[in-house]
Design an enzyme around this catalytic site. Sequence first.
Site, PDB file in Angstrom:
ATOM      1  N   GLU A 168      -4.241   6.311  18.672  1.00 15.32           N
ATOM      2  CA  GLU A 168      -4.795   5.017  18.239  1.00 15.32           C
ATOM      3  C   GLU A 168      -3.993   3.877  18.826  1.00 15.32           C
ATOM      4  O   GLU A 168      -2.792   3.767  18.581  1.00 15.32           O
ATOM      5  CB  GLU A 168      -4.745   4.890  16.706  1.00 15.32           C
ATOM      6  CG  GLU A 168      -5.775   5.725  16.021  1.00 15.32           C
ATOM      7  CD  GLU A 168      -5.782   5.529  14.510  1.00 15.32           C
ATOM      8  OE1 GLU A 168      -5.270   4.508  14.006  1.00 15.32           O
ATOM      9  OE2 GLU A 168      -6.286   6.436  13.824  1.00 15.32           O
ATOM     10  N   ARG A 198       9.504   6.201  -3.386  1.00 19.36           N
ATOM     11  CA  ARG A 198       9.764   7.211  -4.425  1.00 19.36           C
ATOM     12  C   ARG A 198      11.175   7.771  -4.306  1.00 19.36           C
ATOM     13  O   ARG A 198      11.645   7.982  -3.193  1.00 19.36           O
ATOM     14  CB  ARG A 198       8.813   8.399  -4.259  1.00 19.36           C
ATOM     15  CG  ARG A 198       7.395   8.098  -4.525  1.00 19.36           C
ATOM     16  CD  ARG A 198       6.641   9.403  -4.776  1.00 19.36           C
ATOM     17  NE  ARG A 198       5.228   9.098  -4.647  1.00 19.36           N
ATOM     18  CZ  ARG A 198       4.494   9.452  -3.618  1.00 19.36           C
ATOM     19  NH1 ARG A 198       5.002  10.180  -2.649  1.00 19.36           N
ATOM     20  NH2 ARG A 198       3.227   9.105  -3.585  1.00 19.36           N
ATOM     21  N   ASP A 250     -10.073   0.499   0.604  1.00 21.01           N
ATOM     22  CA  ASP A 250     -10.146   1.936   0.833  1.00 21.01           C
ATOM     23  C   ASP A 250     -11.561   2.397   0.467  1.00 21.01           C
ATOM     24  O   ASP A 250     -12.324   1.668  -0.173  1.00 21.01           O
ATOM     25  CB  ASP A 250      -9.122   2.656  -0.049  1.00 21.01           C
ATOM     26  CG  ASP A 250      -7.695   2.416   0.429  1.00 21.01           C
ATOM     27  OD1 ASP A 250      -7.497   2.279   1.644  1.00 21.01           O
ATOM     28  OD2 ASP A 250      -6.783   2.361  -0.423  1.00 21.01           O
ATOM     29  N   TYR A 268      -9.428  -5.475   2.907  1.00 24.31           N
ATOM     30  CA  TYR A 268      -8.812  -4.221   3.359  1.00 24.31           C
ATOM     31  C   TYR A 268      -9.046  -3.150   2.295  1.00 24.31           C
ATOM     32  O   TYR A 268      -8.118  -2.689   1.647  1.00 24.31           O
ATOM     33  CB  TYR A 268      -7.325  -4.497   3.587  1.00 24.31           C
ATOM     34  CG  TYR A 268      -6.521  -3.463   4.342  1.00 24.31           C
ATOM     35  CD1 TYR A 268      -7.077  -2.294   4.832  1.00 24.31           C
ATOM     36  CD2 TYR A 268      -5.172  -3.675   4.570  1.00 24.31           C
ATOM     37  CE1 TYR A 268      -6.306  -1.373   5.509  1.00 24.31           C
ATOM     38  CE2 TYR A 268      -4.397  -2.768   5.255  1.00 24.31           C
ATOM     39  CZ  TYR A 268      -4.967  -1.612   5.727  1.00 24.31           C
ATOM     40  OH  TYR A 268      -4.189  -0.707   6.392  1.00 24.31           O
ATOM     41  N   ARG A 281       0.827  -1.202   0.000  1.00 18.75           N
ATOM     42  CA  ARG A 281       0.000   0.000   0.000  1.00 18.75           C
ATOM     43  C   ARG A 281       0.867   1.261   0.000  1.00 18.75           C
ATOM     44  O   ARG A 281       0.421   2.321  -0.392  1.00 18.75           O
ATOM     45  CB  ARG A 281      -0.877   0.045   1.263  1.00 18.75           C
ATOM     46  CG  ARG A 281      -1.996  -0.942   1.303  1.00 18.75           C
ATOM     47  CD  ARG A 281      -2.592  -1.023   2.701  1.00 18.75           C
ATOM     48  NE  ARG A 281      -3.250   0.193   3.161  1.00 18.75           N
ATOM     49  CZ  ARG A 281      -4.522   0.495   2.927  1.00 18.75           C
ATOM     50  NH1 ARG A 281      -5.278  -0.327   2.236  1.00 18.75           N
ATOM     51  NH2 ARG A 281      -5.052   1.610   3.382  1.00 18.75           N
ATOM     52  N   ARG A 306      -8.534  -6.932  13.647  1.00 16.77           N
ATOM     53  CA  ARG A 306      -7.859  -6.026  14.570  1.00 16.77           C
ATOM     54  C   ARG A 306      -8.830  -4.910  14.916  1.00 16.77           C
ATOM     55  O   ARG A 306      -9.604  -4.448  14.063  1.00 16.77           O
ATOM     56  CB  ARG A 306      -6.605  -5.419  13.916  1.00 16.77           C
ATOM     57  CG  ARG A 306      -5.533  -6.422  13.648  1.00 16.77           C
ATOM     58  CD  ARG A 306      -4.940  -7.000  14.899  1.00 16.77           C
ATOM     59  NE  ARG A 306      -4.047  -6.067  15.588  1.00 16.77           N
ATOM     60  CZ  ARG A 306      -3.557  -6.291  16.800  1.00 16.77           C
ATOM     61  NH1 ARG A 306      -3.887  -7.381  17.476  1.00 16.77           N
ATOM     62  NH2 ARG A 306      -2.731  -5.414  17.357  1.00 16.77           N
ATOM     63  N   ARG A 315      -0.368   5.897  16.221  1.00 16.93           N
ATOM     64  CA  ARG A 315      -0.301   7.253  15.663  1.00 16.93           C
ATOM     65  C   ARG A 315      -1.166   8.213  16.448  1.00 16.93           C
ATOM     66  O   ARG A 315      -2.042   7.793  17.210  1.00 16.93           O
ATOM     67  CB  ARG A 315      -0.691   7.256  14.182  1.00 16.93           C
ATOM     68  CG  ARG A 315      -2.023   6.627  13.880  1.00 16.93           C
ATOM     69  CD  ARG A 315      -2.196   6.450  12.366  1.00 16.93           C
ATOM     70  NE  ARG A 315      -3.369   5.635  12.088  1.00 16.93           N
ATOM     71  CZ  ARG A 315      -3.660   5.098  10.925  1.00 16.93           C
ATOM     72  NH1 ARG A 315      -2.869   5.287   9.884  1.00 16.93           N
ATOM     73  NH2 ARG A 315      -4.744   4.385  10.758  1.00 16.93           N
TER      74      ARG A 315
HETATM   75  N1  UDP Z   1       3.268   1.062   7.874  1.00 19.29           N
HETATM   76  C1  UDP Z   1       4.505   1.077   8.461  1.00 19.29           C
HETATM   77  N2  UDP Z   1       4.975   2.238   8.998  1.00 19.29           N
HETATM   78  C2  UDP Z   1       4.252   3.378   8.986  1.00 19.29           C
HETATM   79  C3  UDP Z   1       2.984   3.374   8.368  1.00 19.29           C
HETATM   80  C4  UDP Z   1       2.521   2.204   7.830  1.00 19.29           C
HETATM   81  O1  UDP Z   1       5.183   0.067   8.506  1.00 19.29           O
HETATM   82  O2  UDP Z   1       4.726   4.404   9.510  1.00 19.29           O
HETATM   83  C5  UDP Z   1       2.771  -0.207   7.313  1.00 19.29           C
HETATM   84  C6  UDP Z   1       1.980  -1.018   8.339  1.00 19.29           C
HETATM   85  O3  UDP Z   1       2.248  -2.382   8.096  1.00 19.29           O
HETATM   86  C7  UDP Z   1       0.559  -0.687   7.983  1.00 19.29           C
HETATM   87  C8  UDP Z   1       0.650  -0.596   6.464  1.00 19.29           C
HETATM   88  O4  UDP Z   1       1.911   0.005   6.237  1.00 19.29           O
HETATM   89  O5  UDP Z   1      -0.331  -1.688   8.408  1.00 19.29           O
HETATM   90  C9  UDP Z   1      -0.451   0.205   5.814  1.00 19.29           C
HETATM   91  O6  UDP Z   1      -0.473   1.490   6.377  1.00 19.29           O
HETATM   92  P1  UDP Z   1      -1.671   2.504   6.113  1.00 19.29           P
HETATM   93  O7  UDP Z   1      -1.256   3.831   6.659  1.00 19.29           O
HETATM   94  O8  UDP Z   1      -2.054   2.430   4.684  1.00 19.29           O
HETATM   95  O9  UDP Z   1      -2.800   1.865   7.021  1.00 19.29           O
HETATM   96  P2  UDP Z   1      -4.218   2.381   7.536  1.00 19.29           P
HETATM   97  O10 UDP Z   1      -4.242   3.869   7.355  1.00 19.29           O
HETATM   98  O11 UDP Z   1      -5.233   1.629   6.738  1.00 19.29           O
HETATM   99  O12 UDP Z   1      -4.209   1.984   8.968  1.00 19.29           O
END
Ligand code: UDP
Length: 364
Positions: free
Chosen positions: A299, A175, A348, A346, A171, A248, A279
């Site tokens: 969270e 870059r 979006d 999962y 996901r 989860r 976060r």
């Molecule tokens: N992820 C990570 N570090 C970060 C942010 C995301 O390793 O700082 C990984 C983690 O495995 C997470 C996945 O990337 O489950 C997808 O993150 P995303 O932010 O897309 O998840 P969501 O917003 O759906 O919780």
Amino acid sequence: MKYDYLIVGAGLFGSVFAHEAVKKGKKCLVIEKRPHIGGNVYTENTVGVTVHRYGAHIFHTSNKAVWDYVNGFAVFNNFINSPVAVYRGEVYNLPFNMNTFAKMWGISSPAQAKEIIGRQVREAGVSNPKNLEEQALSMVGADIYHNLIKEYTEKQWGRDCKDLPAFIIKRLPLRFTYNNNYFSDAYQGIPVGGYTQIIEKLLAGCDVKLNCDFIENRTELEKLADKIVYTGAADRLFGYACGKLEYRTLRFETEVLDVENFQGNAVVNYTSHEVPFTRIIEHKHFEFGSQPKTVITREYPDEWRDGCEPFYPVNDEKNNALAAVYAEKAVKAGYILGGRLADYKYYDMDKVILNALELAARLL
Ligand code: UDP
């Protein structure tokens, strides 16, 4: 029958489908277990700030039709998600880009970054990644994996990165430009004033019943409509007859602070396992707010238990196979499943809307 459709769940999927059905002259009853509409996209106003009650929802899509569709229900601003990650006191830009690499290694050119990542990827020696750890190591190498992925992911999913599917980390873009836009989609923004207004407009013309659990009132409810669109958990629909799906959940700790600006960004990730939350969201920044106070949410991910909200499907092989069993049972029993929860995917938000529009086009 009083209704053409009984729609179980007033989240994004159910509401889009209901809207399309009403447009085609169908009579719809939407029932919702919670005391409010919107599912997990629900937002509410707290001290003048739009709060994303069930976690940050940033709309992004590359599908022009879906973008035009949502823009018909709200004005979207030009918010671009540019989260930062804090690891043991150091701040890094996300997604993994030249700003991240410059901070990590003190370099400045794409060639230098490619050289370092290429070397670390070769050292990892993974040719065919079979899990999240192998996927991350073969994509970004050990430094980024250890500082920004491993511990965050293990907190988020409560599992070792070797036991998680590779697709989760795909996901995130990689870059070699100084571009902090977390998403690579063509369109992105936040509806000014929140998502609840979108759901309200989508549900205009339907009957809506809140605080109504389908499973608890099934016998009477099933008599009300010809067809049932069910967006709840598929295992619960069948009394967990074939076993429980794993999810989860998230625990949100929300605080109103008497400061104008707490963290300077909408999303700050804490990638070390020493910090118990994943976060902090500072909601006002989604709408570039300048209110005198601020609202923040920490969270805390956790394993789902009865009584919690299921937020993320755990899409490993075992759970996916069980989800497929329930999907088949649903088809046989004549239920139409849809949305992130019922499909156990999962998704979006844009994918949820697209699926609801496609279902509507097929059925109506
Ligand atoms: N992820 C990570 N570090 C970060 C942010 C995301 O390793 O700082 C990984 C983690 O495995 C997470 C996945 O990337 O489950 C997808 O993150 P995303 O932010 O897309 O998840 P969501 O917003 O759906 O919780």
